[in-house]
Motif scaffolding. Structure first.
Motif, PDB file in Angstrom:
ATOM      1  N   PRO A 223       0.797  -1.234   0.000  1.00  0.00           N
ATOM      2  CA  PRO A 223       0.000   0.000   0.000  1.00  0.00           C
ATOM      3  C   PRO A 223       0.823   1.274   0.000  1.00  0.00           C
ATOM      4  CG  PRO A 223       0.151  -0.817   2.226  1.00  0.00           C
ATOM      5  CD  PRO A 223       0.934  -1.794   1.360  1.00  0.00           C
ATOM      6  N   GLY A 224       1.970   1.270  -0.657  1.00  0.00           N
ATOM      7  CA  GLY A 224       2.793   2.482  -0.664  1.00  0.00           C
ATOM      8  C   GLY A 224       2.070   3.665  -1.268  1.00  0.00           C
ATOM      9  N   ALA A 225       1.338   3.459  -2.380  1.00  0.00           N
ATOM     10  CA  ALA A 225       0.598   4.546  -3.011  1.00  0.00           C
ATOM     11  C   ALA A 225      -0.491   5.055  -2.078  1.00  0.00           C
ATOM     12  CB  ALA A 225      -0.017   4.062  -4.323  1.00  0.00           C
ATOM     13  N   MET A 226      -1.143   4.158  -1.350  1.00  0.00           N
ATOM     14  CA  MET A 226      -2.188   4.560  -0.417  1.00  0.00           C
ATOM     15  C   MET A 226      -1.611   5.436   0.695  1.00  0.00           C
ATOM     16  SD  MET A 226      -4.610   2.175   2.015  1.00  0.00           S
ATOM     17  CE  MET A 226      -5.251   1.240   0.609  1.00  0.00           C
ATOM     18  N   ALA A 248      -5.603   2.394   7.085  1.00  0.00           N
ATOM     19  CA  ALA A 248      -5.809   1.228   6.221  1.00  0.00           C
ATOM     20  C   ALA A 248      -4.488   0.738   5.643  1.00  0.00           C
ATOM     21  CB  ALA A 248      -6.785   1.566   5.099  1.00  0.00           C
ATOM     22  N   GLY A 249      -3.626   1.669   5.231  1.00  0.00           N
ATOM     23  CA  GLY A 249      -2.331   1.281   4.683  1.00  0.00           C
ATOM     24  C   GLY A 249      -1.442   0.602   5.714  1.00  0.00           C
ATOM     25  N   LEU A 250      -1.433   1.138   6.923  1.00  0.00           N
ATOM     26  CA  LEU A 250      -0.610   0.540   7.974  1.00  0.00           C
ATOM     27  C   LEU A 250      -1.113  -0.848   8.348  1.00  0.00           C
ATOM     28  CD1 LEU A 250      -0.021   3.644  10.283  1.00  0.00           C
ATOM     29  CD2 LEU A 250       1.602   2.575   8.704  1.00  0.00           C
ATOM     30  N   VAL A 251      -2.433  -1.027   8.382  1.00  0.00           N
ATOM     31  CA  VAL A 251      -2.984  -2.342   8.687  1.00  0.00           C
ATOM     32  C   VAL A 251      -2.588  -3.354   7.605  1.00  0.00           C
ATOM     33  CG1 VAL A 251      -5.131  -3.666   8.877  1.00  0.00           C
ATOM     34  CG2 VAL A 251      -4.902  -1.494  10.085  1.00  0.00           C
ATOM     35  N   THR A 252      -2.661  -2.915   6.341  1.00  0.00           N
ATOM     36  CA  THR A 252      -2.252  -3.808   5.252  1.00  0.00           C
ATOM     37  C   THR A 252      -0.784  -4.172   5.359  1.00  0.00           C
ATOM     38  OG1 THR A 252      -3.909  -2.822   3.786  1.00  0.00           O
ATOM     39  CG2 THR A 252      -2.136  -4.075   2.749  1.00  0.00           C
ATOM     40  N   TRP A 253       0.053  -3.180   5.680  1.00  0.00           N
ATOM     41  CA  TRP A 253       1.476  -3.444   5.895  1.00  0.00           C
ATOM     42  C   TRP A 253       1.683  -4.518   6.963  1.00  0.00           C
ATOM     43  CZ3 TRP A 253       4.176   2.008   5.993  1.00  0.00           C
ATOM     44  CH2 TRP A 253       4.798   2.217   4.758  1.00  0.00           C
ATOM     45  N   LEU A 254       0.985  -4.365   8.077  1.00  0.00           N
ATOM     46  CA  LEU A 254       1.153  -5.306   9.180  1.00  0.00           C
ATOM     47  C   LEU A 254       0.683  -6.712   8.798  1.00  0.00           C
ATOM     48  CD1 LEU A 254       0.049  -3.051  12.183  1.00  0.00           C
ATOM     49  CD2 LEU A 254       2.369  -3.763  11.576  1.00  0.00           C
ATOM     50  N   MET A 255      -0.395  -6.791   8.025  1.00  0.00           N
ATOM     51  CA  MET A 255      -0.871  -8.102   7.584  1.00  0.00           C
ATOM     52  C   MET A 255       0.144  -8.762   6.652  1.00  0.00           C
ATOM     53  SD  MET A 255      -4.925  -7.353   6.982  1.00  0.00           S
ATOM     54  CE  MET A 255      -5.269  -9.041   6.501  1.00  0.00           C
ATOM     55  N   LEU A 256       0.734  -7.993   5.759  1.00  0.00           N
ATOM     56  CA  LEU A 256       1.779  -8.530   4.890  1.00  0.00           C
ATOM     57  C   LEU A 256       2.976  -8.982   5.716  1.00  0.00           C
ATOM     58  CD1 LEU A 256       1.646  -5.936   1.979  1.00  0.00           C
ATOM     59  CD2 LEU A 256       1.336  -8.394   1.714  1.00  0.00           C
ATOM     60  N   LEU A 257       3.365  -8.149   6.691  1.00  0.00           N
ATOM     61  CA  LEU A 257       4.494  -8.491   7.560  1.00  0.00           C
ATOM     62  C   LEU A 257       4.259  -9.818   8.270  1.00  0.00           C
ATOM     63  CD1 LEU A 257       6.962  -7.996   9.437  1.00  0.00           C
ATOM     64  CD2 LEU A 257       5.435  -6.620  10.867  1.00  0.00           C
TER      65      LEU A 257
END
Length: 429
Positions: A223-226, A248-257
């Motif tokens: 989600p870098g663009a987000m 939302a972007g940070l949550v997506t980052w954490l899920m990917l992590l």
């Protein structure tokens, strides 16, 4: 007295006509706004464009606001307000985005009336995808392999990324038909890709497999663009939208992590053993070749025309060249900001001469290349095994790059406003 009756009737007809016209304008503004949101415009750009559209259609008092999934319209002239909304996660393909950009520019400049705008938007919704599904899956694999070369992972990792990219592409196509499963993709694909890439690296005795080899097949989920759009919106005062996108972007980052760490752990790779790269196996000239492959992948996965595909490749090459040149004399952070500013100005100048190449299309490949999402994911992943000082350095790098790109976009917008007499709408994804 005899004339009073007709005069009153005429007044009533005129009021009815105004109300009917207002309803048409409101519907057009709502539908155009939703199309722009689905195309990837920041709410700041959507709101300003729709206000210009309302103004040129004679609705100077109409108030228009934008949220990530809704358009708010208030027309005091008829004392009516309405909300147009869409399902979360609605996105348009590249070919559709290109048309929406030209429609938005024409509407904002008064070159298309509300009826024409709505008719063209209906055509956009009915546009079939340009390439067969199997080719779009192959395109995702080409994007993964090309980006792996740009990251300078290793030739073995490039081959693995191509094969894993095929699998990821097939999953994305299948899940697109079941929107309820989209929220599971960051974790599940992060886990699957990490496990497959590291397991294949061990099985093939490839030695160290850098994290970027894991990121390449799933870069479309990062989600870098987000995050960068969120920073732009927050800077413009759109706190609700910007804050929502940021969370939302940070949550997506954490899920990917979490998915990547668990996937690596399953095959015996500990967090402290993760490295980003680049390695030295891939020569320094190879990223330009990788950009060609990446551009081809972007073209087919996003249903872009061959002519637009050439534009995509050129934008990627120019952007990478700018970053590489300025990074050699400054830093990657500053170079990213400079590239963002330069490429936005160039995109706006191109749009002023070629209406069929709106900025939202021509700038997007540069934005995808500049976006710090993969670097941010690398930072979060390495935090599990990095020392505090190293972690702090990585965090500063990531968020510094985000701010640099955001500032570069804003500076480029100011410069292009001065250089382009009648600027059209713009905005990164």
């Amino acid at each position: 007295m005899a004339d009073d009756g007709p005069a009153e009737g005429g007044g009533g007809d005129e009021a009815a006509t105004v109300a009917a016209d207002s309803a048409t304008v409101e519907e057009m503004v709502g539908r155009l706004g939703l199309a722009m949101l689905a195309a990837g415009y920041a709410v700041t750009d959507v709101g300003s464009t729709l206000r210009r559209v309302a103004h040129v259609t004679g609705r100077q008092t109409m108030s228009v606001g934008a949220l990530p999934n809704a358009i708010l319209i208030d027309d005091p002239s008829v004392q009516r307000a309405r909300v147009a909304d869409m399902d979360p996660g609605t996105v348009l393909r590249f070919d559709q985005t290109q048309v929406v950009g030209t429609i938005a520019a024409a509407a904002a400049e008064g070159r298309a009336d509300p009826t024409q705008v709505m008719a063209r938007l209906a055509d956009v919704e009915a546009m079939p995808q340009r390439y067969p599904t199997w080719l779009m899956i192959v395109g995702n694999a080409l994007m993964a392999a090309g980006l792996s070369v740009v990251f300078r992972t290793s030739w073995g990792a490039v081959g693995i990324d191509f094969l894993v990219g095929l699998l990821v592409g097939a999953i994305l196509v299948g899940v697109a038909r079941v929107p309820q499963l989209m929220g599971l993709l960051p974790f599940s694909l992060g886990f699957l890709t990490s496990a497959l890439v590291f397991a294949a690296g061990t099985w093939l005795h490839l030695g160290t497999v850098p994290l970027y080899a894991v990121f390449a097949p799933i870069v479309v989920l990062v989600p870098g663009a987000m995050i960068t759009n969120a920073v732009i919106e927050l800077a413009a005062g759109d706190v609700v939208s910007g804050g929502g996108r940021l969370v939302a972007g940070l949550v997506t980052w954490l899920m990917l992590l979490l998915g990547i760490l668990l996937g690596a752990g399953v095959v015996g790779v500990l967090p402290g053993e993760l490295v980003t790269g680049p390695l030295t196996e891939i020569p320094v000239w190879a990223p330009w070749l990788g950009l060609l492959v990446m551009g081809l992948g972007i073209t087919v996965t996003n249903s872009a025309s061959p002519r637009l595909g050439i534009v995509v490749v050129v934008v990627l090459l120019v952007t990478y060249t700018i970053v590489a040149a300025f990074a050699a004399i400054t830093s990657t952070i500053i170079a990213s900001g400079i590239a963002a500013a330069v490429m936005l100005v160039v995109a706006r100048l191109v749009e002023s001469r070629r209406r069929n190449l709106p900025t939202i299309v021509t700038f997007r490949p540069a934005f995808w290349l500049l976006v710090p999402g993969s670097m941010g994911l690398a930072t979060l992943t390495e935090l599990a095994g990095a020392r505090t000082s190293a972690a702090e350095t990585l965090i500063v790098t990531v968020f510094g790059t985000i701010v640099a790109i955001s500032l570069g976009v804003q500076i480029g917008a100011v410069i292009s406003e001065a250089m382009v007499p009648h600027p059209t709408v713009d905005g990164p994804r």
